[in-house]
Design an enzyme around this catalytic site. Structure first.
Site, PDB file in Angstrom:
ATOM      1  N   TYR A 152      31.976  45.912  37.566  1.00  0.00           N
ATOM      2  CA  TYR A 152      32.403  47.286  37.860  1.00  0.00           C
ATOM      3  C   TYR A 152      33.757  47.287  38.561  1.00  0.00           C
ATOM      4  O   TYR A 152      34.658  48.051  38.195  1.00  0.00           O
ATOM      5  CB  TYR A 152      31.351  47.964  38.726  1.00  0.00           C
ATOM      6  CG  TYR A 152      31.712  49.361  39.179  1.00  0.00           C
ATOM      7  CD1 TYR A 152      31.509  50.458  38.349  1.00  0.00           C
ATOM      8  CD2 TYR A 152      32.245  49.574  40.458  1.00  0.00           C
ATOM      9  CE1 TYR A 152      31.831  51.741  38.775  1.00  0.00           C
ATOM     10  CE2 TYR A 152      32.572  50.851  40.885  1.00  0.00           C
ATOM     11  CZ  TYR A 152      32.359  51.926  40.044  1.00  0.00           C
ATOM     12  OH  TYR A 152      32.691  53.192  40.471  1.00  0.00           O
ATOM     13  N   LYS A 156      37.282  48.994  37.142  1.00  0.00           N
ATOM     14  CA  LYS A 156      38.008  50.050  37.844  1.00  0.00           C
ATOM     15  C   LYS A 156      39.399  49.592  38.283  1.00  0.00           C
ATOM     16  O   LYS A 156      40.364  50.371  38.246  1.00  0.00           O
ATOM     17  CB  LYS A 156      37.200  50.535  39.050  1.00  0.00           C
ATOM     18  CG  LYS A 156      35.934  51.297  38.669  1.00  0.00           C
ATOM     19  CD  LYS A 156      36.239  52.532  37.829  1.00  0.00           C
ATOM     20  CE  LYS A 156      35.008  53.382  37.610  1.00  0.00           C
ATOM     21  NZ  LYS A 156      35.294  54.588  36.793  1.00  0.00           N
TER      22      LYS A 156
END
Length: 246
Positions: A152, A156
């Protein structure tokens, strides 16, 4: 008065729906992209995320060309342009290198955040009007190491880099247009309310507040420095938007 269009990628999600409500109230027409047809968008585009990224991008581009072409007034061979492109698609996956399916979780984060942002950037290059705004979604934790959610955090952080690259010269963005990202900490969504019942919601950002801020940025893109990353921070029910450099 000409019709103003915006593209919302992730229109069926909690933030996407809040944006649809806010922008429709301001008389924009919504082109809503998601894995299912948005019931609130003026022009929903359901997509099959199992397709290869290039094929998926081509299908979305063709659909938008079809939507915008009837609204062309200056050149029958050129589609109309949109006021803003927003990507609020995404999801969260935790996991360090010791968990099962670590690579699969990272791949899902890539599809949800990076792939959708790349497609949104492509759409901005083709359909965003000069002086328009591209808004992507990063994450505040990805400004630092994310050992318990590596995939994740990588995804990002890639979005943050993409914004910086799009803001640079020779990126192919339309003249005078800008790219920016929102970096939420925690949004006040039904899912978060369900999964974190003991958390303090006074530190969660209400979706209507964030949607209103994004609408304001869209209506006044001159107020947005190109390439800005805005942290979305709520304390005691008050939300501020400090910006950070990539």
């Amino acid at each position: 008065m000409s019709t103003e269009y915006v593209i919302i990628y992730g229109a069926c999600g909690a933030l996407g729906n809040a944006l649809t409500i806010a922008f429709k109230a301001a008389s924009y027409k919504i082109i809503g992209i998601d894995i299912s047809a948005s019931p609130s968008a003026d022009h929903p585009i359901p997509v099959d995320i199992s397709l290869p990224p290039a094929e998926l991008a081509a299908q979305i581009s063709t659909s938008i060309t079809t939507i915008l072409k009837p609204n062309t007034t200056t050149d029958e061979n050129q589609p109309a342009k949109v006021h803003a492109v927003m990507n609020v698609a995404g999801g969260w996956q935790g996991g360090n290198v010791g968990v099962d399916h670590f690579v699969g979780l990272a791949e899902m984060s890539w599809k949800q955040s990076v792939q959708t942002s790349l497609i949104a950037a492509m759409l901005a290059g083709r359909f965003l009007k000069e002086g328009g705004l591209l808004i992507l979604t990063g994450a505040m934790p990805a400004l630092h190491p994310t050992p318990t959610m590596i995939g994740y955090g990588m995804a990002k952080a890639s979005v943050h880099h993409l914004v910086s690259s799009l803001a640079a010269s020779d990126s192919g963005m339309p003249k005078g247009s800008k790219a920016m990202a929102i970096l939420p900490i925690t949004l006040d969504t039904p899912t978060n309310r369900k999964t974190m019942p003991s958390a303090d919601p006074s530190t969660w950002t209400p979706l209507p507040d964030l949607a209103a801020k994004i609408l304001a940025w869209t209506q006044s893109p001159s107020s947005v420095p190109n390439g800005t990353l805005y942290i979305v921070k709520t304390v005691d029910g008050v939300t501020t938007y400090p910006h950070v450099a990539y």
